[in-house]
Design a protein around this motif. Sequence first.
Motif, short mmCIF file in Angstrom:
data_model
loop_
_atom_site.label_atom_id
_atom_site.label_comp_id
_atom_site.label_asym_id
_atom_site.label_seq_id
_atom_site.Cartn_x
_atom_site.Cartn_y
_atom_site.Cartn_z
N LEU A 1 52.25 36.76 47.88
CA LEU A 1 50.66 36.68 47.20
C LEU A 1 51.18 36.50 45.81
O LEU A 1 49.80 35.62 45.27
N SER A 2 51.56 37.44 44.87
CA SER A 2 50.97 37.58 43.98
C SER A 2 50.73 36.32 43.06
O SER A 2 50.29 36.18 42.15
N GLY A 3 52.08 35.88 43.08
CA GLY A 3 52.06 34.53 42.17
C GLY A 3 51.01 33.62 42.14
O GLY A 3 50.49 33.65 41.22
N TYR A 4 50.22 33.00 44.20
CA TYR A 4 49.47 32.92 43.33
C TYR A 4 48.26 32.99 43.47
O TYR A 4 47.14 32.91 41.82
N PHE A 5 47.66 34.63 43.37
CA PHE A 5 46.52 34.90 42.67
C PHE A 5 46.09 35.23 41.34
O PHE A 5 45.83 34.66 40.28
N ALA A 6 47.62 35.34 41.10
CA ALA A 6 47.90 35.57 39.11
C ALA A 6 47.53 34.19 38.74
O ALA A 6 46.94 34.12 36.96
N GLU A 7 48.03 33.13 39.12
CA GLU A 7 47.55 31.63 38.48
C GLU A 7 46.27 31.14 38.98
O GLU A 7 45.63 30.64 38.04
N ARG A 8 45.45 31.48 39.97
CA ARG A 8 44.38 31.58 40.34
C ARG A 8 43.55 32.45 40.09
O ARG A 8 42.40 31.18 39.63
N TRP A 9 43.42 33.37 39.60
CA TRP A 9 42.57 34.12 38.60
C TRP A 9 42.96 34.33 37.32
O TRP A 9 43.34 34.05 36.72
N SER A 10 44.18 35.45 37.38
CA SER A 10 44.48 35.60 35.89
C SER A 10 45.67 36.62 36.23
O SER A 10 45.95 37.57 37.62
N ARG A 11 46.29 37.00 35.31
CA ARG A 11 47.47 38.23 35.77
C ARG A 11 46.68 39.61 35.52
O ARG A 11 47.52 40.63 36.04
N LYS A 12 45.62 39.66 34.10
CA LYS A 12 44.72 40.78 34.03
C LYS A 12 44.86 41.23 35.56
O LYS A 12 44.52 42.60 36.24
N HIS A 13 44.02 40.53 36.02
CA HIS A 13 43.34 40.85 37.50
C HIS A 13 44.29 40.53 39.09
O HIS A 13 44.26 41.86 39.67
#
Length: 532
Positions: free
Chosen positions: A70-82
Motif C-alpha cells: 500500500l505504501s507506493g500508492y499512498f506515497a504517490e497519492r499524498w506525499s512521501r512525508k505523509h
Amino acid sequence: MGLLFENRKVFFIALFASLGGLLYGYEQGVLSQALVMTSFGKAFPEVRDASKKGWMTSILQLGGWLGALLSGYFAERWSRKHAICGSALSVVLGSYLQAGASNARFVYAGRWFTGLGVGSLSSVGPLYNAELAPPEARGLLVALQQLSIAFGIMVSFWIGYGTNYIGGTGDGQSDWSWRIPMITQGIPAIALAIGVWFLPFSPRLLVSKGREEEAIAVLCSLRKLPADDPLIRTEFLEIKAEAVFQREVLEEKFPHLTNGDGWADSIKLELAQYGSFFKSWHMFKRLAIGCLVMFFQQWTGIDAVIYYAPTIFSGLGLSGKTTSLLATGVVGVVFVLVTLPTVLVIDKVGRRPICLAGSFGMFTCLTILAILVGRFQHSWDSHPAAGWVCVACVWIYAMNFGYSWGPASWILISEIFPVSVRAKGTSISASSNWMNNFIIAFVVPPMLETITYGTYIFFAVFTLMGAGFIFWFVPETANKSLEDMDRVFGSNVAEREAEWLRAVQERVGLTEILNNFVGEEKREIFEDLEEK
C-alpha cells in the motif's frame, strides 16, 4: 563523510535514513529476546505452544506485506512525508500496544500495526531519502540505510540481553524486562514522525504535481546554491524530464485511465500498471526473477535465526537463557561488521559472485549444524565443544548472509526492471520478501520442535537451490545498462524508452544545458593546454 557535516540538510537526511533503518532492524529482533524471558512466558503462556509462538512472531510480517504493497500508492497519492509520518505513527501505536499488553490479543494487535508501519517504511523511507539526497551522497545514504538496519537488529538483541537481568533471570523476573524493549522501539518512531515535518517535500513529487517553483526552492535549499546556478538547473531539468517521461508512458499505455482524478481512476491505474507485468513474457520473466530472488533470500533461513536465535541457541546446549541471549547479541554484531564493507565493494565484485559465495558458505554451516545437532542434541552436557561449534556455525552463517544475499538481493531487484515500471516491479518483489518472511516466521517454531536437526537440512537444501537459481537464471546486473538488460530478457523496452527519454530531455532543455557543460569543459581543457 565530511559532506554530511558541511551541509546540515544532508546530515539530517542521513540521520533520517538511520532512524528508518534502525526501526526496521529493531522490529526484526525485539520479540526474539522476549520469547525466552521467564516473565514473558508467565505473562503469555500461549508462547509455549509452537504454532501460537509462530503466529505471534509472523503477524508482524503479514502486516509488513500489506504495508509494503500500500505504501507506493499512498506515497504517490499524498506525499512521501505523509506516508512516512503515518507509518511511524502506526509503529508507535503497535509498540505501546505491545508494551502495555495485559493479554496476548494486545501483543498480536501491536505486532500487526507495527508490521504495517515497518513494511511501509521499508519502501517509502529509502525512496524519499534518495530523492532528497545530492548525487554525490546517495551511495553513502544507501550504505547508512543498510548499516542502520543491521545496527537496529544488534541494538534490539543487546537491549534484550541487558533488561533480562531486571528482577533476576528466574521466576522473580520483572515484567519490565520485556516491556522496556517494547517501549524503546517506539522512541525512534516518535522521532521519525516528528522529524519528517522538518524536512522538505520531495522535489520529484513536487514536479510531478506541477509545483515546479517549490521544487526549485527545495533544491536550492538542499544544495545551498542559487536558482540560476547551472547545477540546480541541470538537476531540476533531469527531474522534470523523468516526470514528463513517466506521464507520457502512462498516457500511451493506459489512455482511458490517465485523465481521471478520482480515487476510483487512480486505483484502476495502479492495478493496470501491476497487470502489465503479465501481458508479455519478457516482463513476466523479470518479475519472476525479482520475486524468486526474494523467495530464495528468505528461504536461506536467515530470518529464522533473527526471530528465534535465543531459542535456537538454547536448543544447541547453551546453559541458561542469559547465555543464549548473549550469543544472540553476537549475531547482531556480526551483521553490523560485514554490512558496510560489502556495500562499498559490491559494484566491483558483482552481484552473482557474492550471492554464490554466500550461498555455499551458508550451506556449509547449515550442513555442519544438521550433523552435529542430529548426533548430540540429547547429550549436549557431555559434549559442550560440539555445542559451541554449532554456535560458531550460526555466527559464520549470519556473516555469509550479511555480505551476500542481504544487500545483493535488494540491489538486484532494483536493476532488472525498465525505468517505466521499476517502482512497481520493485514493490511486488519486496512484497514477495515480506510474504515469505511471514511463512518462515510461522513455520519455524513447529519445525524446531518436531524435526529438530531436519530444520537445518531443510534450509541447507533451499540455500543450495538458491545458488543454482542465481547461477543459471539470474543475469549479472553490475555495471550493466538498461539496454544490456533488454538483450538478456529478449526485449527492446529499455532501448525504446532510452530514445523516448532523450527526446523528452531535449524538449525540456536538459540536452542544451548538458551540451553547454561539455563545451565549457572542453574550453577549460584547451585553455589549460595553452597555458602549459
